[in-house]
Design a protein around this motif. Sequence first.
Motif, PDB file in Angstrom:
ATOM      1  N   PHE A 179      30.515 -29.020 -98.187  1.00 11.34           N
ATOM      2  CA  PHE A 179      29.808 -27.787 -97.840  1.00 11.34           C
ATOM      3  C   PHE A 179      28.409 -27.856 -98.444  1.00 11.34           C
ATOM      4  CE2 PHE A 179      28.962 -23.119 -98.433  1.00 11.34           C
ATOM      5  CZ  PHE A 179      28.901 -22.817 -97.062  1.00 11.34           C
ATOM      6  N   VAL A 180      27.406 -27.500 -97.649  1.00 10.39           N
ATOM      7  CA  VAL A 180      26.025 -27.597 -98.115  1.00 10.39           C
ATOM      8  C   VAL A 180      25.549 -26.214 -98.555  1.00 10.39           C
ATOM      9  CG1 VAL A 180      23.662 -28.254 -97.491  1.00 10.39           C
ATOM     10  CG2 VAL A 180      25.587 -29.534 -96.544  1.00 10.39           C
ATOM     11  N   ASN A 181      25.612 -25.972 -99.861  1.00  8.42           N
ATOM     12  CA  ASN A 181      25.036 -24.758-100.448  1.00  8.42           C
ATOM     13  C   ASN A 181      24.206 -25.168-101.664  1.00  8.42           C
ATOM     14  OD1 ASN A 181      26.855 -25.297-102.462  1.00  8.42           O
ATOM     15  ND2 ASN A 181      28.208 -23.591-102.021  1.00  8.42           N
ATOM     16  N   PRO A 182      23.406 -24.269-102.232  1.00 12.55           N
ATOM     17  CA  PRO A 182      22.504 -24.683-103.318  1.00 12.55           C
ATOM     18  C   PRO A 182      23.214 -25.342-104.502  1.00 12.55           C
ATOM     19  CG  PRO A 182      21.886 -22.511-102.516  1.00 12.55           C
ATOM     20  CD  PRO A 182      23.165 -22.870-101.829  1.00 12.55           C
ATOM     21  N   GLU A 183      24.365 -24.772-104.918  1.00 15.79           N
ATOM     22  CA  GLU A 183      25.072 -25.318-106.077  1.00 15.79           C
ATOM     23  C   GLU A 183      25.478 -26.768-105.823  1.00 15.79           C
ATOM     24  OE1 GLU A 183      25.666 -22.311-104.731  1.00 15.79           O
ATOM     25  OE2 GLU A 183      24.642 -21.257-106.368  1.00 15.79           O
ATOM     26  N   ASN A 184      26.032 -27.039-104.632  1.00 15.51           N
ATOM     27  CA  ASN A 184      26.462 -28.408-104.317  1.00 15.51           C
ATOM     28  C   ASN A 184      25.279 -29.356-104.201  1.00 15.51           C
ATOM     29  OD1 ASN A 184      29.083 -27.536-104.300  1.00 15.51           O
ATOM     30  ND2 ASN A 184      29.294 -27.456-102.071  1.00 15.51           N
ATOM     31  N   VAL A 185      24.191 -28.876-103.598  1.00  8.92           N
ATOM     32  CA  VAL A 185      23.017 -29.734-103.431  1.00  8.92           C
ATOM     33  C   VAL A 185      22.457 -30.161-104.780  1.00  8.92           C
ATOM     34  CG1 VAL A 185      20.601 -29.797-102.665  1.00  8.92           C
ATOM     35  CG2 VAL A 185      22.366 -28.851-101.163  1.00  8.92           C
ATOM     36  N   PHE A 186      22.281 -29.194-105.703  1.00 10.51           N
ATOM     37  CA  PHE A 186      21.710 -29.535-107.010  1.00 10.51           C
ATOM     38  C   PHE A 186      22.688 -30.347-107.849  1.00 10.51           C
ATOM     39  CE2 PHE A 186      19.042 -25.792-105.902  1.00 10.51           C
ATOM     40  CZ  PHE A 186      17.827 -26.470-105.885  1.00 10.51           C
ATOM     41  N   LYS A 187      23.995 -30.174-107.574  1.00 12.93           N
ATOM     42  CA  LYS A 187      24.987 -30.990-108.273  1.00 12.93           C
ATOM     43  C   LYS A 187      24.892 -32.446-107.816  1.00 12.93           C
ATOM     44  CE  LYS A 187      28.937 -28.970-108.677  1.00 12.93           C
ATOM     45  NZ  LYS A 187      30.291 -28.459-108.353  1.00 12.93           N
ATOM     46  N   VAL A 188      24.770 -32.652-106.522  1.00 10.75           N
ATOM     47  CA  VAL A 188      24.679 -34.011-105.980  1.00 10.75           C
ATOM     48  C   VAL A 188      23.348 -34.669-106.356  1.00 10.75           C
ATOM     49  CG1 VAL A 188      24.434 -35.317-103.822  1.00 10.75           C
ATOM     50  CG2 VAL A 188      26.295 -33.684-104.080  1.00 10.75           C
ATOM     51  N   CYS A 189      22.257 -33.899-106.251  1.00 12.91           N
ATOM     52  CA  CYS A 189      20.930 -34.445-106.555  1.00 12.91           C
ATOM     53  C   CYS A 189      20.662 -34.514-108.048  1.00 12.91           C
ATOM     54  CB  CYS A 189      19.847 -33.593-105.879  1.00 12.91           C
ATOM     55  SG  CYS A 189      19.987 -33.570-104.088  1.00 12.91           S
ATOM     56  N   ASP A 190      21.541 -33.886-108.841  1.00 18.53           N
ATOM     57  CA  ASP A 190      21.437 -33.915-110.301  1.00 18.53           C
ATOM     58  C   ASP A 190      20.073 -33.417-110.774  1.00 18.53           C
ATOM     59  OD1 ASP A 190      22.581 -34.265-112.750  1.00 18.53           O
ATOM     60  OD2 ASP A 190      21.861 -36.319-112.997  1.00 18.53           O
ATOM     61  N   GLN A 191      19.674 -32.264-110.277  1.00 19.88           N
ATOM     62  CA  GLN A 191      18.429 -31.623-110.714  1.00 19.88           C
ATOM     63  C   GLN A 191      18.738 -30.234-111.256  1.00 19.88           C
ATOM     64  OE1 GLN A 191      15.332 -31.549-107.809  1.00 19.88           O
ATOM     65  NE2 GLN A 191      15.440 -33.728-107.375  1.00 19.88           N
ATOM     66  N   PRO A 192      17.961 -29.760-112.242  1.00 19.65           N
ATOM     67  CA  PRO A 192      18.175 -28.406-112.768  1.00 19.65           C
ATOM     68  C   PRO A 192      18.044 -27.360-111.658  1.00 19.65           C
ATOM     69  CG  PRO A 192      16.603 -29.626-114.122  1.00 19.65           C
ATOM     70  CD  PRO A 192      16.839 -30.448-112.900  1.00 19.65           C
ATOM     71  N   HIS A 193      18.901 -26.356-111.705  1.00 20.99           N
ATOM     72  CA  HIS A 193      18.849 -25.324-110.671  1.00 20.99           C
ATOM     73  C   HIS A 193      17.563 -24.523-110.818  1.00 20.99           C
ATOM     74  CE1 HIS A 193      19.974 -22.203-107.921  1.00 20.99           C
ATOM     75  NE2 HIS A 193      21.166 -22.755-107.701  1.00 20.99           N
ATOM     76  N   PRO A 194      16.823 -24.307-109.723  1.00 19.76           N
ATOM     77  CA  PRO A 194      15.560 -23.562-109.806  1.00 19.76           C
ATOM     78  C   PRO A 194      15.717 -22.156-110.361  1.00 19.76           C
ATOM     79  CG  PRO A 194      15.738 -24.662-107.689  1.00 19.76           C
ATOM     80  CD  PRO A 194      17.047 -24.842-108.371  1.00 19.76           C
ATOM     81  N   PHE A 195      16.904 -21.526-110.172  1.00 12.63           N
ATOM     82  CA  PHE A 195      17.107 -20.181-110.699  1.00 12.63           C
ATOM     83  C   PHE A 195      17.019 -20.180-112.231  1.00 12.63           C
ATOM     84  CE2 PHE A 195      19.812 -18.863-106.772  1.00 12.63           C
ATOM     85  CZ  PHE A 195      18.642 -18.781-106.034  1.00 12.63           C
ATOM     86  N   LEU A 196      17.600 -21.245-112.856  1.00 12.30           N
ATOM     87  CA  LEU A 196      17.526 -21.353-114.313  1.00 12.30           C
ATOM     88  C   LEU A 196      16.085 -21.566-114.765  1.00 12.30           C
ATOM     89  CD1 LEU A 196      20.620 -23.631-115.070  1.00 12.30           C
ATOM     90  CD2 LEU A 196      20.373 -21.212-115.595  1.00 12.30           C
ATOM     91  N   ILE A 197      15.383 -22.426-114.043  1.00 12.39           N
ATOM     92  CA  ILE A 197      13.985 -22.708-114.376  1.00 12.39           C
ATOM     93  C   ILE A 197      13.130 -21.464-114.181  1.00 12.39           C
ATOM     94  CG2 ILE A 197      11.968 -24.087-113.752  1.00 12.39           C
ATOM     95  CD1 ILE A 197      14.035 -25.738-115.167  1.00 12.39           C
ATOM     96  N   ARG A 198      13.413 -20.719-113.112  1.00 17.63           N
ATOM     97  CA  ARG A 198      12.649 -19.496-112.833  1.00 17.63           C
ATOM     98  C   ARG A 198      12.864 -18.465-113.959  1.00 17.63           C
ATOM     99  NH1 ARG A 198      10.416 -17.450-108.092  1.00 17.63           N
ATOM    100  NH2 ARG A 198      11.247 -19.240-106.946  1.00 17.63           N
ATOM    101  N   ALA A 199      14.105 -18.350-114.440  1.00 16.39           N
ATOM    102  CA  ALA A 199      14.395 -17.420-115.538  1.00 16.39           C
ATOM    103  C   ALA A 199      13.645 -17.840-116.806  1.00 16.39           C
ATOM    104  CB  ALA A 199      15.901 -17.375-115.796  1.00 16.39           C
ATOM    105  N   LEU A 200      13.583 -19.158-117.041  1.00 18.58           N
ATOM    106  CA  LEU A 200      12.851 -19.672-118.204  1.00 18.58           C
ATOM    107  C   LEU A 200      11.363 -19.326-118.106  1.00 18.58           C
ATOM    108  CD1 LEU A 200      13.311 -23.228-119.723  1.00 18.58           C
ATOM    109  CD2 LEU A 200      11.054 -22.283-119.389  1.00 18.58           C
TER     110      LEU A 200
END
Length: 342
Positions: A230-251
């Motif tokens: 299933f292609v959703n943001p959580e799976n995409v960032f898990k596969v691409c191994d990049q920090p989730h933009p939501f976490l970065i945005r909160a920072l």
Amino acid sequence: MTQTMDSGSSVAPSGTMGYELPWVEKYRPLNLDDVVGNKDTIDRLKVIQNDGNCPHLLISGLPGIGKTTSVLCLARALLGDAYKEGVLELNASDERGVDVVRNKIKTFAQKKVSLPAGRHKIVILDEADSMTPAAQQALRRTMEIYSNTTRFCFACNQSNKIIEPIQSRCAILRYGKVKDEQILKRLLEICEMEKVEYTDEGLAAIIFTTEGDMRQAINNLQSTWTGLGFVNPENVFKVCDQPHPFLIRALLTACQEGDVDLAMDKLDEIWAKGYAAVDIVTTLFRVVKTMDRIPEATKLEFIKEIGWTHMKILEGVATVVQLGGLIARLCKLSIDPKQFQV
């Protein structure tokens, strides 16, 4: 039809015998009309295709945006059935020293091949900027001697690594990044053909991770769908191994508000997930550009500080302390912008 890769688009038959092709190959374009992005440059290639007289070409640009694919499409259109005999393709993975130029390329240039009237043999040198200077020097005379029968097409990431004498013998075409909406359109076509289940946010996440690289976008789509179903943001960032933009945005929001304690907590949370410092600082750069709530002047100062930290990390100081220093400077900058102005 069949599409994709460097800047890809088109549609190959989906019936494969017992194995699944990578989608970047399965949907790689076979003609110039199917190539996505860089319309003006592709139009210039179409003029060459219609005219039939191909000059020496030097195509430069970032990876995954259509350089090799468009050259192959041009060669296929010009030579038709004689494509296999009339094209020599050498990649960076091949040995391409002086001996190859003197022997393999020269032998191909001398070889007699039956081609359509007015057409030339084509030598495609992919990743040409990795050729040794000596090999490039050896090509100069070969290009001139055999120009009546053979034309050279160079594809490279950095044209300044190609020696000036070769650049002056070529028509230079520069490719830019593929636009996000063009990548999205292509991904939607592939999702429909491959029956991929996705959310709009998932496709947006893929586009965010690729930065104009069509090949990587399609690879990320296939990896996420094949691996997690299933292609959703959580799976995409898990596969691409990049920090989730939501976490970065909160920072970054905490930094803008000058709340250094909250910002450090967010940094510790991201660091604890095991991301490399370079991944964190790269995602910081991507996200800060999209944050409308940060005033433009402050945003520019943020980008400047992130850029300096990125440089230090690439030089080898890839520690959480380095990132903590960046966070502290961003918070201080939000409280008192004047102190950073020279």
